[in-house]
Design an enzyme around this catalytic site. Sequence first.
Site, PDB file in Angstrom:
ATOM      1  N   GLY A  64       0.660  -1.273  -0.083  1.00 32.83           N
ATOM      2  CA  GLY A  64      -0.049  -0.082  -0.571  1.00 32.83           C
ATOM      3  C   GLY A  64       0.644   1.077   0.035  1.00 32.83           C
ATOM      4  O   GLY A  64      -0.002   2.449  -0.045  1.00 32.83           O
ATOM      5  N   ASP A  65       1.913   1.286   0.047  1.00 34.36           N
ATOM      6  CA  ASP A  65       2.948   2.131   0.032  1.00 34.36           C
ATOM      7  C   ASP A  65       4.350   2.399  -0.565  1.00 34.36           C
ATOM      8  O   ASP A  65       4.959   2.547  -0.718  1.00 34.36           O
ATOM      9  CB  ASP A  65       3.418   3.244   1.338  1.00 34.36           C
ATOM     10  CG  ASP A  65       3.369   3.847   1.661  1.00 34.36           C
ATOM     11  OD1 ASP A  65       3.450   4.959   0.800  1.00 34.36           O
ATOM     12  OD2 ASP A  65       4.471   4.161   2.270  1.00 34.36           O
TER      13      ASP A  65
END
Length: 269
Positions: A64-65
């Site tokens: 997610g990053d």
Amino acid sequence: INAEYGDIYWDFTTKRILTMEFVDGVKINNLAGLKEKMIDPKEVATILIKMFSEQIFIHGFVHGDPHPGNILIRKHNGRVQLVLLDHGLYRELPEKVRINYCKLWKALIMRNNANIQKYADKLGAGKFADILALLLVFRPPQNKDVGLGNRLTQEDITKIRETLPKNVTDGVAMINEMMQSLPRELLLIFRTTNLVRSINKDLGALVNRFLIMARYSLKGLQRRQDISLLKRFKNFVDQLHFEIKLAFFAWGSWLWRIFFLPKDTRTFG
């Protein structure tokens, strides 16, 4: 896909601290560093987009990053390799969400308006199907041509204006309402996709990410095990049709860029 995720030292890892191996590489958007190591940015972008497309459409387990500080590039055994760092933020897509997202992408590429609406409904977008389509592929769903990665035509711009509210405040409110109606997992997917898009742009936008994502969306549907032989055959026919359409689009897009666009504008979004 030549990608590595980096070893985690579990004996030195806690709920608050993630301890990983040291990796010697070049930050993914460091063009000077890539050039020094004779690494082609286009190859880097291709690996990046394929890796995250596989995470999203096939495995449904997504980092997610993926900002540039979390992605290094190196040469390993003579090949360009991407190393993904910092595994503190992942999201797992429920299987139904993954499948419906794959089917929505397939509908967007095939320009099947009925299925765009159908799978937007299943994902919670409902009345915002056209807005969701714009958000994903930067094209109005009414277009007969795929057009992914090409510059917007005047017809595209007119249809987008017709789709969006004239008042900016109303437009922001509409998008916020749509986002609240979607599964939370999809919001993280949108964030991840936008970060990947930004890195592709930093690398020169030399790779058409839409075409790669489109192909992986179909691969994601083939991964299902709970379908009949007849359905598998239908999926095969659909995939063949899909690939033929993408091949014609890619060929036409290449001709357009070579013969009609200035060299400094031959990039993808």
